[in-house]
Design a protein around this motif. Structure first.
Motif, PDB file in Angstrom:
ATOM      1  N   VAL A   1     -20.816  47.669  50.371  1.00  0.00           N
ATOM      2  CA  VAL A   1     -19.942  46.372  50.468  1.00  0.00           C
ATOM      3  C   VAL A   1     -19.885  45.576  50.838  1.00  0.00           C
ATOM      4  O   VAL A   1     -20.586  44.251  50.261  1.00  0.00           O
TER       5      VAL A   1
ATOM      6  N   LYS B   1     -19.729  56.810  44.370  1.00  0.00           N
ATOM      7  CA  LYS B   1     -18.249  56.702  45.628  1.00  0.00           C
ATOM      8  C   LYS B   1     -19.245  55.432  46.155  1.00  0.00           C
ATOM      9  O   LYS B   1     -18.162  54.348  45.946  1.00  0.00           O
TER      10      LYS B   1
ATOM     11  N   GLU C   1     -17.929  53.116  42.807  1.00  0.00           N
ATOM     12  CA  GLU C   1     -16.769  53.081  42.826  1.00  0.00           C
ATOM     13  C   GLU C   1     -15.905  51.572  43.715  1.00  0.00           C
ATOM     14  O   GLU C   1     -15.795  51.238  43.397  1.00  0.00           O
ATOM     15  N   ALA C   2     -16.828  51.732  45.341  1.00  0.00           N
ATOM     16  CA  ALA C   2     -16.530  51.085  46.227  1.00  0.00           C
ATOM     17  C   ALA C   2     -16.865  49.255  45.576  1.00  0.00           C
ATOM     18  O   ALA C   2     -16.519  48.760  45.165  1.00  0.00           O
TER      19      ALA C   2
ATOM     20  N   ALA D   1     -17.438  48.681  42.524  1.00  0.00           N
ATOM     21  CA  ALA D   1     -17.277  48.236  40.915  1.00  0.00           C
ATOM     22  C   ALA D   1     -15.541  47.185  41.612  1.00  0.00           C
ATOM     23  O   ALA D   1     -14.723  46.245  41.401  1.00  0.00           O
ATOM     24  N   GLN D   2     -14.762  48.343  42.477  1.00  0.00           N
ATOM     25  CA  GLN D   2     -13.259  46.876  43.226  1.00  0.00           C
ATOM     26  C   GLN D   2     -14.000  46.314  43.619  1.00  0.00           C
ATOM     27  O   GLN D   2     -12.509  45.514  43.278  1.00  0.00           O
ATOM     28  N   ALA D   3     -14.687  45.957  44.714  1.00  0.00           N
ATOM     29  CA  ALA D   3     -15.113  44.439  45.136  1.00  0.00           C
ATOM     30  C   ALA D   3     -15.225  43.836  44.275  1.00  0.00           C
ATOM     31  O   ALA D   3     -16.212  42.442  44.632  1.00  0.00           O
ATOM     32  N   GLY D   4     -15.249  44.011  42.649  1.00  0.00           N
ATOM     33  CA  GLY D   4     -16.206  42.971  41.746  1.00  0.00           C
ATOM     34  C   GLY D   4     -17.189  43.588  41.060  1.00  0.00           C
ATOM     35  O   GLY D   4     -17.560  42.266  40.400  1.00  0.00           O
ATOM     36  N   ARG D   5     -18.359  44.263  41.369  1.00  0.00           N
ATOM     37  CA  ARG D   5     -19.336  44.183  41.255  1.00  0.00           C
ATOM     38  C   ARG D   5     -19.983  45.297  40.396  1.00  0.00           C
ATOM     39  O   ARG D   5     -19.999  46.446  41.050  1.00  0.00           O
ATOM     40  N   SER D   6     -19.379  45.346  39.550  1.00  0.00           N
ATOM     41  CA  SER D   6     -19.861  46.186  38.641  1.00  0.00           C
ATOM     42  C   SER D   6     -21.346  46.506  37.883  1.00  0.00           C
ATOM     43  O   SER D   6     -21.689  47.383  37.267  1.00  0.00           O
TER      44      SER D   6
END
Length: 403
Positions: free
Chosen positions: A174, A217, A220-221, A223-228
């Motif tokens: 991230v 993994k 996923e990290a 995506a959770q930070a808004g980078r999908s």
């Protein structure tokens, strides 16, 4: 390992190569390509990848970045390459196969970044560190463009070939994405590793490596930070047979190399959609100590399998008969492969000038072999297109185009 496959699935190609060599149109020490089969294989692969929403970049190093190979791949529907290094990128670009991915496996040297950014203009540029990211972004800024940057990631337990190590710590992805996004001239585009898949000797199947879990993994990290909306590049042992598994694992980019000429390890044990389209050709030189010596120079057999008894088809006439096959001793990797030694026992022992055909998984770009393209095999009118070296430079070989 691939001689049986060649003889069974592409016998006309083997016979055509022998005939052209006996006519003096193919030199000894040459990787020979069936360009029509390459085109078909590329079409098979690109159509399968497109159905799964995967972007395909062709790897060309295994066949010496041959221009005819590049063009056959383009005719088959793949219009971008992955360049393993700068010579690879230059050769592909010159052949018309533009650069989709640069910097992976080999980083771009500092003083070559400006050329890469302004002349090659890759769609994606992989970096292993902040230093290399800054070099790429700065070069892109000077070229008046913004460069999409891929972060090569790794963590403890990932699989790497010795000498391939490097990359950002995956748990920091991230922060890495934020740093790359903040570079003038660059933007964070996604993540990559190598190898994501490997052939398993015990099960004779292609299996995911721990690296693929690392990619998941990290994705996923992000995506959770808004980078999908990121690219996930997952190369290694890639044929059309593994595309569904890669897509299910989240990959967005795939990079076939040996798959485009039918020589991934899985091709040796299963009949896959891609046909074998490459062979290595030599010629008997002389006899010594009960052996027939044939010219080497390209006898780098990619060690994806344990050592096995190498065989070659030896003949002065076009044939794929088992009676023409002989055991061959290849020099150890610690020696220069000036020659290989062929069993010369029996009444029909090889004689100087005989053609020698090997079927193995090669890496032409690390050898001193020539690379020869052939078209028209299936039409019964095989013709040599060009003879090139491992950098994709045309070689005017004596007799190559003799009538």
């Amino acid at each position: 390992m691939f001689l049986d496959l060649l003889i069974r699935r592409n016998p006309q190609f083997v016979e055509a190569a022998i005939s052209l060599h006996q006519q003096g149109k193919i030199p000894a020490n040459a990787y020979v390509l069936d360009l029509d089969k390459v085109e078909r294989n590329a079409r098979t692969f690109s159509q399968a990848a497109s159905k799964l929403g995967l972007t395909t970049f062709a790897m060309t190093k295994q066949v010496g970045r041959h221009s005819g190979f590049c063009q056959a791949v383009m005719r088959g529907g793949i219009n971008r390459s992955v360049a393993v290094d700068m010579p690879c990128a230059v050769a592909c670009d010159r052949a018309g196969l533009k650069i989709g991915h640069l910097g992976h496996l080999v980083q771009v040297p500092r003083h070559e970044a400006d050329f890469a950014a302004s002349n090659l203009r890759p769609d994606f540029w992989t970096v292993f560190s902040d230093t290399k990211a800054q070099e790429a972004a700065s070069a892109a800024e000077r070229a008046g463009r913004e460069q999409s940057l891929m972060a090569r990631i790794q963590t403890e337990g990932d699989t790497f070939y010795r000498g391939h190590e490097g990359g950002f710590e995956a748990s920091d992805i991230v922060d890495v994405a934020d740093r790359l996004e903040g570079l003038t001239g660059g933007r964070f585009a996604g993540i990559t590793t190598f190898p994501a898949l490997l052939f398993d000797q015990d099960t004779r199947k292609v299996r995911p490596t721990p690296n693929l879990v690392t990619l998941n993994k990290a994705a996923e990290a992000l995506a959770q930070a808004g980078r999908s909306e990121i690219e996930i590049n997952a190369p290694g042992t890639t044929s059309s047979a593994v595309l569904s598994a890669l897509a299910e694992a989240g990959a967005t980019q795939v990079e076939p190399g040996n798959g485009l000429h039918g020589t991934t390890p899985l091709h040796a044990v299963e009949d896959l959609p891609e046909d074998p389209a490459v062979l290595y050709l030599s010629e008997v030189s002389h006899h010594h100590g009960g052996k027939a010596y044939c010219f080497g120079g390209g006898l780098y057999i990619d060690p994806v399998f344990p050592k096995y008894q190498v065989q070659a088809l030896v003949s002065s006439i076009p044939t794929v008969q088992r009676s023409a096959r002989r055991n061959v001793e290849i020099p150890d990797y610690s020696a220069i492969d000036y020659y290989a030694m062929i069993d010369a026992e029996g009444e029909t022992a090889p004689v100087p000038g005989d053609t020698v055909v090997f079927g193995f998984r090669g890496q032409a770009f690390v050898t001193r072999a020539m690379v020869v393209g052939i078209r028209g095999v299936e039409d019964g009118n095989p013709q040599v297109t060009t003879i090139e070296n491992g950098f994709g430079d045309q070689v005017n070989w004596p007799g190559a185009f003799a009538q």
